[in-house]
Design a protein around this motif. Structure first.
Motif, PDB file in Angstrom:
ATOM      1  N   ASN A   1       0.608  38.708  -6.412  1.00 25.91           N
ATOM      2  CA  ASN A   1       1.072  37.333  -6.592  1.00 25.91           C
ATOM      3  C   ASN A   1       1.956  36.816  -5.468  1.00 25.91           C
ATOM      4  O   ASN A   1       2.669  35.821  -5.643  1.00 25.91           O
ATOM      5  CB  ASN A   1       1.813  37.196  -7.927  1.00 25.91           C
ATOM      6  N   LEU A   2       1.944  37.470  -4.305  1.00 22.59           N
ATOM      7  CA  LEU A   2       2.666  36.966  -3.143  1.00 22.59           C
ATOM      8  C   LEU A   2       1.666  36.420  -2.129  1.00 22.59           C
ATOM      9  O   LEU A   2       0.591  36.975  -1.938  1.00 22.59           O
ATOM     10  CB  LEU A   2       3.492  38.081  -2.489  1.00 22.59           C
TER      11      LEU A   2
ATOM     12  N   ARG B   1      -0.552  27.246  -2.899  1.00 20.78           N
ATOM     13  CA  ARG B   1       0.242  28.477  -2.891  1.00 20.78           C
ATOM     14  C   ARG B   1       1.712  28.253  -3.224  1.00 20.78           C
ATOM     15  O   ARG B   1       2.530  29.161  -3.052  1.00 20.78           O
ATOM     16  CB  ARG B   1       0.141  29.157  -1.510  1.00 20.78           C
ATOM     17  N   LYS B   2       2.090  27.088  -3.740  1.00 17.97           N
ATOM     18  CA  LYS B   2       3.501  26.812  -3.931  1.00 17.97           C
ATOM     19  C   LYS B   2       4.156  27.694  -4.994  1.00 17.97           C
ATOM     20  O   LYS B   2       5.359  27.930  -4.953  1.00 17.97           O
ATOM     21  CB  LYS B   2       3.723  25.333  -4.262  1.00 17.97           C
TER      22      LYS B   2
ATOM     23  N   THR C   1      -6.584  23.114   7.348  1.00 20.40           N
ATOM     24  CA  THR C   1      -7.419  23.015   6.162  1.00 20.40           C
ATOM     25  C   THR C   1      -6.636  23.527   4.962  1.00 20.40           C
ATOM     26  O   THR C   1      -5.719  24.352   5.100  1.00 20.40           O
ATOM     27  CB  THR C   1      -8.725  23.814   6.301  1.00 20.40           C
ATOM     28  N   PHE C   2      -7.003  23.046   3.804  1.00 24.27           N
ATOM     29  CA  PHE C   2      -6.285  23.353   2.576  1.00 24.27           C
ATOM     30  C   PHE C   2      -7.282  23.777   1.499  1.00 24.27           C
ATOM     31  O   PHE C   2      -8.324  23.140   1.324  1.00 24.27           O
ATOM     32  CB  PHE C   2      -5.492  22.127   2.109  1.00 24.27           C
ATOM     33  N   LEU C   3      -6.975  24.876   0.822  1.00 25.48           N
ATOM     34  CA  LEU C   3      -7.797  25.390  -0.278  1.00 25.48           C
ATOM     35  C   LEU C   3      -9.149  25.925   0.171  1.00 25.48           C
ATOM     36  O   LEU C   3      -9.980  26.266  -0.657  1.00 25.48           O
ATOM     37  CB  LEU C   3      -8.008  24.324  -1.363  1.00 25.48           C
TER      38      LEU C   3
ATOM     39  N   LEU D   1      -3.630  33.009 -10.187  1.00 29.25           N
ATOM     40  CA  LEU D   1      -4.027  31.631  -9.922  1.00 29.25           C
ATOM     41  C   LEU D   1      -5.489  31.424 -10.291  1.00 29.25           C
ATOM     42  O   LEU D   1      -6.289  32.360 -10.280  1.00 29.25           O
ATOM     43  CB  LEU D   1      -3.818  31.281  -8.448  1.00 29.25           C
ATOM     44  N   GLN D   2      -5.834  30.180 -10.592  1.00 29.40           N
ATOM     45  CA  GLN D   2      -7.207  29.850 -10.943  1.00 29.40           C
ATOM     46  C   GLN D   2      -8.129  30.012  -9.731  1.00 29.40           C
ATOM     47  O   GLN D   2      -7.705  30.010  -8.594  1.00 29.40           O
ATOM     48  CB  GLN D   2      -7.283  28.409 -11.458  1.00 29.40           C
ATOM     49  N   ASP D   3      -9.421  30.112 -10.022  1.00 27.77           N
ATOM     50  CA  ASP D   3     -10.416  30.311  -8.967  1.00 27.77           C
ATOM     51  C   ASP D   3     -10.381  29.204  -7.920  1.00 27.77           C
ATOM     52  O   ASP D   3     -10.643  29.455  -6.741  1.00 27.77           O
ATOM     53  CB  ASP D   3     -11.821  30.402  -9.580  1.00 27.77           C
TER      54      ASP D   3
END
Length: 542
Positions: free
Chosen positions: A200-201, A414-415, A485-487, A80-82
Protein backbone atom coordinates in the motif's frame (compact mmCIF):
# COMPACT_ATOMS: atom_id res chain seq x y z
CA UNK A 1 0.08 -12.78 -13.52
CA UNK A 2 -0.47 -15.20 -16.35
CA UNK A 3 1.41 -18.44 -16.15
CA UNK A 4 4.21 -18.64 -18.71
CA UNK A 5 5.15 -21.65 -20.84
CA UNK A 6 8.06 -23.43 -19.24
CA UNK A 7 11.04 -25.21 -20.64
CA UNK A 8 12.71 -28.19 -19.04
CA UNK A 9 14.90 -26.70 -16.34
CA UNK A 10 17.88 -28.00 -14.42
CA UNK A 11 19.88 -26.47 -11.63
CA UNK A 12 22.16 -23.81 -13.07
CA UNK A 13 25.28 -22.22 -11.75
CA UNK A 14 24.92 -19.82 -14.48
CA UNK A 15 12.33 1.07 9.31
CA UNK A 16 13.70 3.98 8.71
CA UNK A 17 15.19 4.55 5.30
CA UNK A 18 18.13 6.70 6.33
CA UNK A 19 19.84 7.67 9.57
CA UNK A 20 19.91 11.17 9.87
CA UNK A 21 26.39 17.92 8.35
CA UNK A 22 28.15 22.02 5.53
CA UNK A 23 31.08 23.64 3.88
CA UNK A 24 31.68 26.53 1.54
CA UNK A 25 30.87 25.70 -2.07
CA UNK A 26 33.52 26.28 -4.74
CA UNK A 27 33.57 29.50 -6.68
CA UNK A 28 32.63 27.62 -9.84
CA UNK A 29 29.28 26.75 -8.30
CA UNK A 30 28.47 30.38 -7.63
CA UNK A 31 27.85 30.94 -11.31
CA UNK A 32 24.50 29.92 -12.83
CA UNK A 33 24.52 26.78 -14.97
CA UNK A 34 22.44 27.23 -18.09
CA UNK A 35 22.24 24.24 -20.41
CA UNK A 36 21.46 25.04 -24.04
CA UNK A 37 17.88 25.36 -25.18
CA UNK A 38 16.31 22.48 -27.06
CA UNK A 39 16.87 24.05 -30.48
CA UNK A 40 20.60 24.58 -29.93
CA UNK A 41 21.06 21.25 -28.19
CA UNK A 42 19.51 19.31 -31.07
CA UNK A 43 21.90 21.08 -33.45
CA UNK A 44 24.86 20.14 -31.25
CA UNK A 45 23.69 16.53 -31.10
CA UNK A 46 23.69 16.36 -34.89
CA UNK A 47 27.29 17.57 -34.95
CA UNK A 48 28.30 15.10 -32.24
CA UNK A 49 26.90 12.19 -34.23
CA UNK A 50 29.56 12.83 -36.89
CA UNK A 51 32.32 12.00 -34.40
CA UNK A 52 33.52 8.46 -35.13
CA UNK A 53 33.62 5.82 -32.41
CA UNK A 54 31.25 7.51 -29.94
CA UNK A 55 27.89 5.88 -29.50
CA UNK A 56 25.12 8.45 -29.36
CA UNK A 57 21.77 8.18 -27.56
CA UNK A 58 19.25 6.39 -29.74
CA UNK A 59 17.22 8.97 -31.67
CA UNK A 60 14.94 7.34 -34.25
CA UNK A 61 13.66 9.44 -37.11
CA UNK A 62 10.63 11.55 -36.39
CA UNK A 63 7.34 9.75 -36.96
CA UNK A 64 3.97 11.58 -36.90
CA UNK A 65 1.90 10.69 -33.83
CA UNK A 66 4.64 8.35 -32.59
CA UNK A 67 4.15 7.62 -28.89
CA UNK A 68 6.24 5.90 -26.23
CA UNK A 69 5.04 4.30 -23.03
CA UNK A 70 6.21 5.77 -19.73
CA UNK A 71 9.77 4.62 -18.93
CA UNK A 72 8.70 4.45 -15.27
CA UNK A 73 5.93 2.24 -13.90
CA UNK A 74 4.08 2.46 -10.60
CA UNK A 75 3.68 -0.61 -8.44
CA UNK A 76 0.26 -2.12 -7.84
CA UNK A 77 -1.53 -0.90 -4.68
CA UNK A 78 -3.25 -3.74 -2.87
CA UNK A 79 -6.21 -1.80 -1.44
CA UNK A 80 -7.05 0.40 -4.44
CA UNK A 81 -9.63 -0.32 -7.12
CA UNK A 82 -8.58 -1.66 -10.51
CA UNK A 83 -9.16 1.72 -12.16
CA UNK A 84 -6.23 3.11 -10.13
CA UNK A 85 -4.00 0.13 -10.88
CA UNK A 86 -3.97 0.23 -14.66
CA UNK A 87 -0.50 -0.44 -16.16
CA UNK A 88 1.01 -1.14 -12.73
CA UNK A 89 3.56 -3.81 -11.87
CA UNK A 90 4.15 -6.30 -9.04
CA UNK A 91 7.23 -8.06 -7.71
CA UNK A 92 6.00 -11.30 -9.25
CA UNK A 93 5.80 -9.55 -12.63
CA UNK A 94 9.50 -8.75 -12.27
CA UNK A 95 10.70 -12.08 -10.88
CA UNK A 96 8.09 -14.63 -11.92
CA UNK A 97 9.56 -15.67 -15.27
CA UNK A 98 10.77 -19.30 -15.03
CA UNK A 99 13.66 -18.47 -17.36
CA UNK A 100 15.43 -16.46 -14.64
CA UNK A 101 18.56 -18.33 -13.55
CA UNK A 102 20.32 -15.77 -11.35
CA UNK A 103 19.19 -12.72 -9.38
CA UNK A 104 21.25 -10.02 -7.68
CA UNK A 105 19.11 -8.09 -5.20
CA UNK A 106 20.58 -4.78 -3.91
CA UNK A 107 18.57 -3.12 -1.16
CA UNK A 108 18.41 -1.55 2.30
CA UNK A 109 15.83 -3.80 3.99
CA UNK A 110 15.43 -7.46 3.06
CA UNK A 111 12.86 -10.14 3.80
CA UNK A 112 14.34 -13.19 2.12
CA UNK A 113 11.17 -15.25 2.36
CA UNK A 114 9.19 -12.45 0.71
CA UNK A 115 11.81 -12.11 -2.02
CA UNK A 116 11.75 -15.81 -2.79
CA UNK A 117 7.96 -15.82 -3.10
CA UNK A 118 8.36 -13.54 -6.10
CA UNK A 119 9.99 -16.27 -8.19
CA UNK A 120 8.10 -18.92 -10.13
CA UNK A 121 7.27 -21.70 -7.68
CA UNK A 122 8.78 -24.40 -9.90
CA UNK A 123 12.21 -22.75 -10.12
CA UNK A 124 12.60 -20.64 -6.98
CA UNK A 125 14.91 -23.25 -5.45
CA UNK A 126 16.99 -23.33 -8.64
CA UNK A 127 17.60 -19.58 -9.04
CA UNK A 128 20.99 -18.45 -7.73
CA UNK A 129 20.04 -15.52 -5.50
CA UNK A 130 22.62 -12.97 -4.31
CA UNK A 131 21.51 -10.48 -1.64
CA UNK A 132 23.63 -7.32 -1.31
CA UNK A 133 23.00 -5.46 1.95
CA UNK A 134 24.68 -2.88 4.20
CA UNK A 135 24.77 -4.69 7.53
CA UNK A 136 28.51 -5.36 7.67
CA UNK A 137 29.20 -4.97 11.38
CA UNK A 138 29.56 -8.29 13.21
CA UNK A 139 27.38 -7.19 16.12
CA UNK A 140 24.52 -6.01 13.87
CA UNK A 141 21.23 -7.64 14.83
CA UNK A 142 19.93 -7.04 11.32
CA UNK A 143 22.94 -8.90 9.94
CA UNK A 144 22.40 -11.83 12.28
CA UNK A 145 18.72 -12.04 11.36
CA UNK A 146 19.51 -11.92 7.65
CA UNK A 147 22.14 -14.64 8.01
CA UNK A 148 19.76 -16.87 9.91
CA UNK A 149 17.07 -16.61 7.22
CA UNK A 150 19.56 -17.09 4.39
CA UNK A 151 20.97 -20.22 6.03
CA UNK A 152 17.65 -21.98 5.42
CA UNK A 153 18.07 -21.70 1.64
CA UNK A 154 20.98 -23.30 -0.17
CA UNK A 155 20.60 -21.05 -3.23
CA UNK A 156 20.89 -17.70 -1.36
CA UNK A 157 24.27 -15.96 -0.91
CA UNK A 158 24.75 -12.81 1.17
CA UNK A 159 27.17 -9.98 0.37
CA UNK A 160 27.75 -7.18 2.91
CA UNK A 161 28.68 -3.82 1.37
CA UNK A 162 31.26 -1.92 3.40
CA UNK A 163 30.11 1.47 4.72
CA UNK A 164 32.96 3.61 6.07
CA UNK A 165 30.65 6.40 7.29
CA UNK A 166 28.48 5.72 10.36
CA UNK A 167 25.68 7.84 8.86
CA UNK A 168 25.74 6.03 5.53
CA UNK A 169 23.36 3.31 4.37
CA UNK A 170 23.24 0.79 1.56
CA UNK A 171 20.13 2.46 0.18
CA UNK A 172 20.35 1.30 -3.47
CA UNK A 173 17.31 -0.61 -4.75
CA UNK A 174 18.20 -2.66 -7.82
CA UNK A 175 17.65 -6.11 -9.30
CA UNK A 176 19.98 -7.63 -11.89
CA UNK A 177 18.58 -10.72 -13.60
CA UNK A 178 20.39 -13.30 -15.73
CA UNK A 179 18.19 -15.59 -17.81
CA UNK A 180 18.45 -19.00 -19.44
CA UNK A 181 17.70 -17.53 -22.86
CA UNK A 182 21.03 -15.65 -22.81
CA UNK A 183 19.53 -12.28 -21.92
CA UNK A 184 19.94 -10.06 -18.88
CA UNK A 185 17.88 -7.27 -17.33
CA UNK A 186 18.57 -4.38 -14.97
CA UNK A 187 15.70 -3.13 -12.79
CA UNK A 188 16.04 0.03 -10.68
CA UNK A 189 13.22 0.82 -8.26
CA UNK A 190 12.29 2.51 -4.97
CA UNK A 191 10.93 -0.28 -2.72
CA UNK A 192 12.62 -2.10 0.12
CA UNK A 193 12.45 -5.86 -0.33
CA UNK A 194 9.76 -6.26 2.32
CA UNK A 195 6.03 -6.94 1.97
CA UNK A 196 4.85 -3.56 3.29
CA UNK A 197 6.68 -1.67 0.56
CA UNK A 198 4.97 -3.70 -2.20
CA UNK A 199 1.39 -3.46 -0.89
CA UNK A 200 0.00 0.00 0.00
CA UNK A 201 2.93 2.40 -0.49
CA UNK A 202 3.48 4.26 -3.75
CA UNK A 203 6.63 2.98 -5.49
CA UNK A 204 8.17 3.18 -8.97
CA UNK A 205 10.13 0.82 -11.23
CA UNK A 206 12.42 1.33 -14.23
CA UNK A 207 13.19 -1.82 -16.21
CA UNK A 208 15.74 -2.14 -18.97
CA UNK A 209 14.86 -4.05 -22.13
CA UNK A 210 16.07 -7.66 -22.23
CA UNK A 211 19.76 -7.28 -23.03
CA UNK A 212 21.19 -9.80 -25.51
CA UNK A 213 24.46 -11.64 -25.02
CA UNK A 214 27.11 -10.20 -27.31
CA UNK A 215 29.99 -12.49 -26.32
CA UNK A 216 29.95 -16.30 -26.07
CA UNK A 217 30.52 -17.72 -22.58
CA UNK A 218 34.13 -18.32 -21.59
CA UNK A 219 35.41 -20.79 -19.02
CA UNK A 220 36.59 -19.37 -16.76
CA UNK A 221 35.08 -15.91 -17.44
CA UNK A 222 37.43 -13.08 -18.21
CA UNK A 223 37.18 -10.36 -15.57
CA UNK A 224 35.80 -7.11 -16.92
CA UNK A 225 38.37 -4.29 -16.77
CA UNK A 226 37.35 -0.93 -15.33
CA UNK A 227 35.37 1.20 -17.74
CA UNK A 228 37.81 2.84 -20.16
CA UNK A 229 37.92 6.48 -21.14
CA UNK A 230 36.71 5.45 -24.60
CA UNK A 231 33.50 3.93 -23.22
CA UNK A 232 32.95 6.96 -20.96
CA UNK A 233 33.25 9.22 -24.00
CA UNK A 234 29.82 7.98 -25.03
CA UNK A 235 27.28 10.60 -23.92
CA UNK A 236 24.99 10.12 -20.92
CA UNK A 237 21.77 8.53 -22.12
CA UNK A 238 23.44 6.07 -24.46
CA UNK A 239 23.53 2.35 -23.77
CA UNK A 240 27.33 2.26 -23.83
CA UNK A 241 27.57 5.00 -21.22
CA UNK A 242 24.89 3.38 -19.05
CA UNK A 243 26.84 0.12 -19.10
CA UNK A 244 30.15 1.82 -18.28
CA UNK A 245 28.62 3.73 -15.36
CA UNK A 246 26.86 0.61 -14.04
CA UNK A 247 30.06 -1.46 -14.13
CA UNK A 248 31.93 1.36 -12.40
CA UNK A 249 29.20 1.47 -9.76
CA UNK A 250 29.45 -2.28 -9.13
CA UNK A 251 33.24 -2.05 -8.88
CA UNK A 252 32.75 0.08 -5.75
CA UNK A 253 31.73 -3.15 -3.97
CA UNK A 254 35.10 -4.76 -4.67
CA UNK A 255 35.26 -8.53 -5.00
CA UNK A 256 31.74 -8.92 -3.63
CA UNK A 257 30.31 -8.14 -7.08
CA UNK A 258 33.10 -9.50 -9.27
CA UNK A 259 30.92 -12.30 -10.67
CA UNK A 260 28.07 -10.06 -11.79
CA UNK A 261 30.54 -7.54 -13.28
CA UNK A 262 32.09 -10.34 -15.32
CA UNK A 263 28.66 -11.45 -16.49
CA UNK A 264 27.23 -8.04 -17.40
CA UNK A 265 30.36 -7.15 -19.37
CA UNK A 266 29.26 -9.74 -21.95
CA UNK A 267 25.86 -8.16 -22.68
CA UNK A 268 24.80 -5.55 -25.22
CA UNK A 269 23.25 -2.45 -23.59
CA UNK A 270 22.61 -0.51 -26.80
CA UNK A 271 18.81 -0.63 -26.37
CA UNK A 272 18.95 1.22 -23.05
CA UNK A 273 17.59 4.78 -23.09
CA UNK A 274 18.54 6.52 -19.88
CA UNK A 275 21.44 7.86 -17.82
CA UNK A 276 22.59 6.16 -14.63
CA UNK A 277 22.87 8.58 -11.70
CA UNK A 278 24.34 6.86 -8.66
CA UNK A 279 26.27 7.42 -5.41
CA UNK A 280 28.99 5.39 -3.71
CA UNK A 281 30.59 6.12 -0.32
CA UNK A 282 33.87 7.97 -0.10
CA UNK A 283 35.60 11.16 -1.22
CA UNK A 284 35.30 11.86 -4.94
CA UNK A 285 36.57 14.52 -7.31
CA UNK A 286 33.71 16.59 -8.73
CA UNK A 287 35.63 16.69 -12.03
CA UNK A 288 36.57 13.00 -12.14
CA UNK A 289 37.47 11.61 -15.55
CA UNK A 290 35.69 8.38 -14.62
CA UNK A 291 32.08 8.09 -13.52
CA UNK A 292 31.00 10.96 -11.31
CA UNK A 293 28.77 10.32 -8.33
CA UNK A 294 26.05 12.13 -6.41
CA UNK A 295 25.14 15.68 -7.35
CA UNK A 296 28.26 15.94 -9.55
CA UNK A 297 27.07 12.97 -11.62
CA UNK A 298 23.60 14.44 -11.92
CA UNK A 299 25.01 17.80 -12.99
CA UNK A 300 27.19 16.15 -15.63
CA UNK A 301 24.27 14.16 -17.06
CA UNK A 302 22.06 17.25 -17.23
CA UNK A 303 24.62 19.07 -19.37
CA UNK A 304 23.36 16.87 -22.23
CA UNK A 305 19.66 17.57 -21.70
CA UNK A 306 17.88 20.19 -23.88
CA UNK A 307 15.82 22.59 -21.78
CA UNK A 308 12.65 24.43 -22.69
CA UNK A 309 12.63 28.19 -22.95
CA UNK A 310 10.53 30.12 -20.48
CA UNK A 311 9.65 29.60 -16.82
CA UNK A 312 10.38 26.14 -15.47
CA UNK A 313 10.44 24.37 -12.14
CA UNK A 314 12.02 21.28 -10.63
CA UNK A 315 9.74 19.18 -8.42
CA UNK A 316 11.59 17.03 -5.91
CA UNK A 317 9.30 14.34 -4.44
CA UNK A 318 10.91 12.19 -1.74
CA UNK A 319 10.11 10.02 1.28
CA UNK A 320 12.89 11.29 3.54
CA UNK A 321 14.52 14.66 4.25
CA UNK A 322 17.66 14.55 6.37
CA UNK A 323 19.27 17.36 8.35
CA UNK A 324 20.52 19.72 5.63
CA UNK A 325 21.85 22.49 7.89
CA UNK A 326 20.59 25.49 9.81
CA UNK A 327 20.93 27.65 6.69
CA UNK A 328 19.97 26.92 3.10
CA UNK A 329 23.62 26.99 1.91
CA UNK A 330 23.84 23.32 0.90
CA UNK A 331 20.29 23.14 -0.41
CA UNK A 332 20.56 26.25 -2.59
CA UNK A 333 24.26 26.49 -3.52
CA UNK A 334 25.06 22.81 -3.98
CA UNK A 335 21.95 20.71 -4.55
CA UNK A 336 19.67 23.15 -6.39
CA UNK A 337 22.48 24.51 -8.58
CA UNK A 338 23.54 21.01 -9.57
CA UNK A 339 20.09 19.86 -10.69
CA UNK A 340 18.32 23.12 -11.53
CA UNK A 341 20.53 24.70 -14.19
CA UNK A 342 18.88 27.56 -16.01
CA UNK A 343 17.32 29.21 -12.99
CA UNK A 344 14.42 26.83 -12.39
CA UNK A 345 12.17 27.32 -9.36
CA UNK A 346 12.08 24.47 -6.83
CA UNK A 347 9.28 22.65 -5.06
CA UNK A 348 9.47 19.72 -2.63
CA UNK A 349 6.54 17.28 -2.39
CA UNK A 350 6.28 15.68 1.04
CA UNK A 351 3.25 14.49 3.06
CA UNK A 352 1.87 16.16 6.17
CA UNK A 353 0.70 14.29 9.26
CA UNK A 354 -2.90 14.71 8.07
CA UNK A 355 -2.07 12.98 4.80
CA UNK A 356 -0.40 10.10 6.64
CA UNK A 357 -3.42 9.74 8.95
CA UNK A 358 -5.70 9.40 5.92
CA UNK A 359 -3.43 7.02 3.98
CA UNK A 360 -4.43 3.40 3.37
CA UNK A 361 -2.32 2.06 6.23
CA UNK A 362 -2.78 5.10 8.47
CA UNK A 363 0.07 5.91 10.80
CA UNK A 364 1.84 2.66 9.91
CA UNK A 365 2.62 4.23 6.52
CA UNK A 366 4.60 6.88 8.36
CA UNK A 367 7.14 4.34 9.59
CA UNK A 368 8.71 4.51 6.12
CA UNK A 369 8.67 8.31 5.75
CA UNK A 370 11.14 10.51 7.61
CA UNK A 371 12.11 14.02 8.50
CA UNK A 372 12.76 15.75 11.82
CA UNK A 373 11.54 19.08 13.17
CA UNK A 374 12.43 18.94 16.88
CA UNK A 375 15.86 20.56 17.28
CA UNK A 376 16.63 24.27 16.83
CA UNK A 377 18.62 23.52 13.64
CA UNK A 378 15.76 21.42 12.27
CA UNK A 379 13.30 24.21 13.05
CA UNK A 380 15.46 26.64 11.02
CA UNK A 381 15.55 24.12 8.20
CA UNK A 382 11.76 23.92 8.24
CA UNK A 383 11.52 27.69 7.87
CA UNK A 384 13.62 27.88 4.71
CA UNK A 385 11.96 24.80 3.21
CA UNK A 386 8.39 25.77 4.08
CA UNK A 387 7.96 28.10 1.07
CA UNK A 388 8.80 25.22 -1.31
CA UNK A 389 6.86 22.45 0.45
CA UNK A 390 3.85 21.03 -1.40
CA UNK A 391 1.32 18.39 -0.42
CA UNK A 392 1.43 14.78 -1.56
CA UNK A 393 -2.34 14.28 -1.70
CA UNK A 394 -3.30 17.83 -2.79
CA UNK A 395 -6.60 17.74 -0.89
CA UNK A 396 -5.64 19.44 2.37
CA UNK A 397 -8.29 21.64 4.03
CA UNK A 398 -5.73 24.45 4.39
CA UNK A 399 -3.87 25.92 1.44
CA UNK A 400 -4.77 26.62 -2.17
CA UNK A 401 -3.40 25.25 -5.43
CA UNK A 402 -1.64 28.14 -7.13
CA UNK A 403 0.12 26.44 -10.04
CA UNK A 404 -1.59 26.28 -13.38
CA UNK A 405 -4.18 29.02 -12.91
CA UNK A 406 -7.55 27.70 -14.11
CA UNK A 407 -6.01 24.30 -14.93
CA UNK A 408 -8.21 21.36 -13.94
CA UNK A 409 -6.88 19.01 -11.27
CA UNK A 410 -5.37 15.92 -12.84
CA UNK A 411 -5.83 12.86 -10.64
CA UNK A 412 -2.90 10.44 -10.31
CA UNK A 413 -4.80 7.93 -8.18
CA UNK A 414 -2.16 7.66 -5.43
CA UNK A 415 -3.12 10.29 -2.85
CA UNK A 416 -4.15 7.66 -0.28
CA UNK A 417 -1.13 5.42 -1.00
CA UNK A 418 1.62 7.08 1.03
CA UNK A 419 4.81 7.86 -0.89
CA UNK A 420 7.95 5.80 -0.56
CA UNK A 421 8.70 6.69 -4.19
CA UNK A 422 11.41 9.25 -5.08
CA UNK A 423 10.96 11.28 -8.27
CA UNK A 424 12.75 14.35 -9.63
CA UNK A 425 11.02 16.10 -12.53
CA UNK A 426 11.78 19.32 -14.40
CA UNK A 427 8.68 20.91 -15.90
CA UNK A 428 9.35 23.24 -18.79
CA UNK A 429 7.15 26.03 -20.07
CA UNK A 430 4.29 26.56 -17.63
CA UNK A 431 1.81 27.09 -20.45
CA UNK A 432 1.88 23.44 -21.53
CA UNK A 433 3.54 21.73 -18.51
CA UNK A 434 5.90 19.85 -20.83
CA UNK A 435 8.61 17.83 -19.09
CA UNK A 436 12.31 18.45 -19.81
CA UNK A 437 13.61 15.48 -17.81
CA UNK A 438 12.61 13.05 -15.09
CA UNK A 439 14.33 10.65 -12.72
CA UNK A 440 13.35 7.75 -10.47
CA UNK A 441 15.94 7.00 -7.80
CA UNK A 442 16.56 5.60 -4.34
CA UNK A 443 18.11 8.96 -3.32
CA UNK A 444 16.18 11.12 -0.90
CA UNK A 445 16.91 14.74 -0.06
CA UNK A 446 20.07 14.38 2.02
CA UNK A 447 23.79 15.12 2.03
CA UNK A 448 24.42 11.45 2.74
CA UNK A 449 22.78 10.52 -0.56
CA UNK A 450 23.84 13.38 -2.87
CA UNK A 451 27.16 14.38 -1.31
CA UNK A 452 28.48 17.29 0.71
CA UNK A 453 29.52 20.59 -0.83
CA UNK A 454 32.92 20.63 -2.52
CA UNK A 455 35.88 21.05 -0.19
CA UNK A 456 39.09 23.04 -0.78
CA UNK A 457 40.60 20.11 -2.69
CA UNK A 458 37.79 19.88 -5.24
CA UNK A 459 36.31 16.80 -3.56
CA UNK A 460 32.87 15.91 -2.32
CA UNK A 461 32.07 13.34 0.35
CA UNK A 462 29.26 10.80 -0.03
CA UNK A 463 28.09 8.48 2.76
CA UNK A 464 25.56 6.15 1.10
CA UNK A 465 25.02 3.87 -1.87
CA UNK A 466 22.19 5.13 -4.13
CA UNK A 467 21.08 4.51 -7.71
CA UNK A 468 18.60 6.04 -10.17
CA UNK A 469 17.77 6.50 -13.85
CA UNK A 470 17.41 9.87 -15.61
CA UNK A 471 15.43 10.13 -18.87
CA UNK A 472 14.56 12.95 -21.28
CA UNK A 473 12.51 13.07 -24.50
CA UNK A 474 15.39 13.33 -27.05
CA UNK A 475 16.55 9.83 -26.03
CA UNK A 476 13.42 8.34 -27.57
CA UNK A 477 12.92 10.26 -30.80
CA UNK A 478 14.04 13.38 -32.62
CA UNK A 479 11.93 16.44 -31.70
CA UNK A 480 10.06 14.39 -29.09
CA UNK A 481 8.28 15.94 -26.15
CA UNK A 482 7.54 14.37 -22.76
CA UNK A 483 4.04 14.69 -21.34
CA UNK A 484 2.68 13.86 -17.90
CA UNK A 485 0.15 11.04 -17.83
CA UNK A 486 -2.24 10.08 -15.07
CA UNK A 487 -3.75 6.67 -14.23
CA UNK A 488 -2.03 5.10 -17.25
CA UNK A 489 1.40 4.62 -18.86
CA UNK A 490 0.43 5.98 -22.28
CA UNK A 491 -0.19 9.51 -23.50
CA UNK A 492 -3.76 10.76 -23.47
CA UNK A 493 -5.20 10.83 -26.99
CA UNK A 494 -5.85 14.56 -26.88
CA UNK A 495 -2.19 15.23 -25.99
CA UNK A 496 -0.70 13.42 -29.00
CA UNK A 497 0.43 15.90 -31.66
CA UNK A 498 2.41 15.62 -34.87
CA UNK A 499 5.71 15.27 -33.01
CA UNK A 500 6.58 12.12 -31.02
CA UNK A 501 5.34 12.04 -27.42
CA UNK A 502 6.95 10.20 -24.50
CA UNK A 503 4.52 9.53 -21.67
CA UNK A 504 5.64 9.99 -18.07
CA UNK A 505 3.42 8.41 -15.41
CA UNK A 506 3.14 10.79 -12.46
CA UNK A 507 2.43 9.60 -8.90
CA UNK A 508 0.96 12.89 -7.64
CA UNK A 509 -1.85 15.20 -8.75
CA UNK A 510 -1.32 18.44 -10.65
CA UNK A 511 -1.44 21.32 -10.00
CA UNK A 512 0.51 21.04 -6.76
CA UNK A 513 -0.92 22.45 -3.53
CA UNK A 514 1.52 24.47 -1.38
CA UNK A 515 1.60 24.00 2.38
CA UNK A 516 -0.51 26.37 4.45
CA UNK A 517 1.26 28.86 6.71
CA UNK A 518 1.02 26.58 9.76
CA UNK A 519 1.39 23.18 8.16
CA UNK A 520 4.44 21.02 8.81
CA UNK A 521 5.75 17.82 7.23
CA UNK A 522 5.12 14.43 8.77
CA UNK A 523 7.80 13.48 11.33
CA UNK A 524 7.95 9.86 12.45
CA UNK A 525 9.89 10.90 15.56
CA UNK A 526 7.04 13.12 16.80
CA UNK A 527 4.06 12.00 18.86
CA UNK A 528 0.68 12.20 17.11
CA UNK A 529 -2.37 12.01 19.37
CA UNK A 530 -5.06 12.61 16.75
CA UNK A 531 -6.31 9.16 15.67
CA UNK A 532 -5.77 8.03 12.11
CA UNK A 533 -8.78 6.86 10.07
CA UNK A 534 -8.54 3.41 11.70
CA UNK A 535 -8.41 4.84 15.22
CA UNK A 536 -4.69 4.30 15.71
CA UNK A 537 -2.30 6.64 17.54
CA UNK A 538 1.40 7.30 16.96
CA UNK A 539 3.81 7.51 19.90
CA UNK A 540 6.79 8.44 17.73
CA UNK A 541 10.04 6.59 17.13
CA UNK A 542 13.51 7.32 15.81
Amino acid sequence: MDRRNKRGLAASNHSSDEPHRESTPPQTLLHPISPPTKKRRLSEQSEQQEVAGAEQPRSPSKTPSQTFRSPFQLTRIQDLQDEFNKDTITLNDLLGDPLISECWNFNYLHDIDFLMEGFDEDVRDLVNVHVVHGFWRRDSESKKSLEEKASRRKNVTLHAAYLPNMFGTHHTKMLILLRRDDTAQVIIHTANMIARDWTNLTQAVWSSPLLPLKQPPTHPPVSAPPATQQSLSSPPGSGARFKADLLNYLQAYGNRCRRIIDELARYDFSAVRGALVASVPGKHSVDAATTRWGWAGMQQALENVPLSEGESEVVVQVSSIATLGGTDAWFRRTFCRAIGGGGAAFKVVFPTADEIRRSLDGYQSGASIHTKTQSAQQAKQLEYLRPVFCHWANDAPEGKAELGGDMLVKEAGRKRAAPHIKTYVRYGNKSDRSIDWAMVTSANLSKQAWGEATNAYGEMHIASYEIGVLVWPALFAQDATMAATFLRDTAQEDSVEDSPVVALRLPYNLPLQPYGSHEVPWAATAKHTEPDWMGGLWVGHS
